[in-house]
Structures are given as structure tokens and as C-alpha cells.
Design a protein around this motif. Structure first.
Motif, PDB file in Angstrom:
ATOM      1  N   VAL A 154      -4.543  -1.506   6.462  1.00 53.58           N
ATOM      2  CA  VAL A 154      -5.627  -0.846   5.939  1.00 53.58           C
ATOM      3  C   VAL A 154      -5.350   0.144   4.873  1.00 53.58           C
ATOM      4  N   LEU A 155      -4.605   1.082   5.027  1.00 51.51           N
ATOM      5  CA  LEU A 155      -4.082   1.957   4.170  1.00 51.51           C
ATOM      6  C   LEU A 155      -3.273   1.391   2.880  1.00 51.51           C
ATOM      7  N   ASP A 156      -2.714   0.455   3.184  1.00 54.15           N
ATOM      8  CA  ASP A 156      -2.050  -0.360   2.016  1.00 54.15           C
ATOM      9  C   ASP A 156      -3.150  -0.817   1.224  1.00 54.15           C
ATOM     10  N   GLY A 157      -4.399  -1.424   1.753  1.00 51.33           N
ATOM     11  CA  GLY A 157      -5.545  -2.111   0.893  1.00 51.33           C
ATOM     12  C   GLY A 157      -6.142  -0.959   0.151  1.00 51.33           C
TER      13      GLY A 157
ATOM     14  N   LYS B 127      -6.433  -0.962  -3.953  1.00 53.43           N
ATOM     15  CA  LYS B 127      -7.639  -0.833  -4.535  1.00 53.43           C
ATOM     16  C   LYS B 127      -7.643   0.245  -5.540  1.00 53.43           C
ATOM     17  N   PHE B 128      -7.125   1.357  -5.392  1.00 56.97           N
ATOM     18  CA  PHE B 128      -7.350   2.680  -6.221  1.00 56.97           C
ATOM     19  C   PHE B 128      -6.364   2.642  -7.188  1.00 56.97           C
ATOM     20  N   ARG B 129      -5.086   2.040  -6.987  1.00 58.38           N
ATOM     21  CA  ARG B 129      -4.078   1.795  -8.133  1.00 58.38           C
ATOM     22  C   ARG B 129      -4.363   0.968  -8.906  1.00 58.38           C
ATOM     23  N   ILE B 130      -5.127  -0.345  -8.555  1.00 60.93           N
ATOM     24  CA  ILE B 130      -5.442  -1.515  -9.348  1.00 60.93           C
ATOM     25  C   ILE B 130      -6.857  -1.072 -10.132  1.00 60.93           C
ATOM     26  N   GLY B 131      -7.691  -0.148  -9.514  1.00 59.27           N
ATOM     27  CA  GLY B 131      -8.851  -0.146 -10.060  1.00 59.27           C
ATOM     28  C   GLY B 131      -9.958  -1.005  -9.982  1.00 59.27           C
ATOM     29  N   THR B 132      -9.864  -1.723  -9.045  1.00 60.07           N
ATOM     30  CA  THR B 132     -10.675  -2.924  -8.831  1.00 60.07           C
ATOM     31  C   THR B 132     -12.111  -2.631  -7.921  1.00 60.07           C
TER      32      THR B 132
ATOM     33  N   PRO C 205      -7.238  -8.056  -1.962  1.00 54.15           N
ATOM     34  CA  PRO C 205      -6.774  -9.376  -1.508  1.00 54.15           C
ATOM     35  C   PRO C 205      -7.074  -9.329  -0.005  1.00 54.15           C
ATOM     36  N   GLU C 206      -7.186 -10.641   0.560  1.00 51.09           N
ATOM     37  CA  GLU C 206      -7.357 -10.795   1.916  1.00 51.09           C
ATOM     38  C   GLU C 206      -6.115 -10.406   2.868  1.00 51.09           C
ATOM     39  N   ARG C 207      -5.083 -10.374   2.184  1.00 51.87           N
ATOM     40  CA  ARG C 207      -3.697  -9.929   2.816  1.00 51.87           C
ATOM     41  C   ARG C 207      -4.044  -8.496   3.846  1.00 51.87           C
TER      42      ARG C 207
END
Length: 121
Positions: free
Chosen positions: A28-31, A35-40, A46-48
Motif C-alpha cells: 500500500v505504501l509503495d502504491g 501515485k504521488f511520484r507520478i502525479g496521477t 497499477p493493480e500490482r
């Protein structure tokens, strides 16, 4: 996130002792970081990393209960002990002049009537 980073962060995350089995905190933390690194948008994670709604819910909970603040303070304290932080701060100030119309002033210094005064007239 490396194993060493996870070993440091893991004890700082809240533990749920009851209820359904939760999605792995590291995933979860990686996700959230992705999200914030990419800015999406959350829906584009991604589902992973797990369902986007789970990531969003966990992010909101951790933000509201102070988990991120505690983690930041712990990381800063660890880096400060290691001498990796230079606490010298430089503050620059800038003066920005606004045009007199930005302050709602007129030529004679009288104010422009507000909307309530216009409605009454």
C-alpha cells in the motif's frame, strides 16, 4: 522500497488488531508513493499495488491520524543523528506591489460599494 527502509517504517504504521485481513502495508505504501511520484489520479495506480480505493482510504486514514507526521519526524530524527541534515535555513523575501484597482480603491480614495449595497439601491 528497500528491505532496510521497510524495516524502519513498518513499526511506525498503525496495526489493526481486529477485522478482515488487510492488504500488506508495504504494498500500500509503495502504491501511495508511486501515485504521488507520478502525479496521477488514484484510479490510474497499477493493480500490482492493490485496489485504488484501498490505497486512497489508507492514505486518508494515515494522513488524518498523524501516521505520516510521525514517520517524517522519525526519519528526520534518524538523519539528524547520523549528521545527514544541515538545519541551516535561508529565507528570501520579495515585495510585490499591487495595482490600486486590486485593492478596490477609486481615484478619490472612496471604496467601491459592495454587492449588498448595490442590491438595496
Amino acid at each position: 522500497m528497500s528491505d532496510a527502509e521497510w524495516a524502519f517504517v513498518r513499526p511506525l504504521l498503525p496495526v489493526l488488531l481486529w477485522g478482515r485481513k488487510r492488504l500488506d502495508g508495504r504494498r500500500v505504501l509503495d502504491g501511495i508513493v508511486w501515485k504521488f511520484r507520478i502525479g496521477t489520479a488514484w484510479r490510474d495506480v497499477p493493480e500490482r499495488y492493490g485496489p485504488w480505493a484501498t490505497l486512497h482510504t489508507r492514505f486518508r486514514r494515515w494522513a488524518l491520524n498523524g501516521t505520516f507526521d510521525r514517520t517524517l519526524r522519525a526519519v528526520q530524527a534518524r538523519a539528524d543523528e547520523a549528521g545527514d541534515i544541515d538545519w541551516l535555513v535561508s529565507v528570501a523575501s520579495t515585495v510585490v506591489r499591487a495595482h490600486r484597482h486590486a485593492a478596490r480603491a477609486r481615484n478619490g480614495g472612496s471604496e467601491i460599494p459592495d454587492s449588498d449595497a448595490l442590491e438595496a439601491a
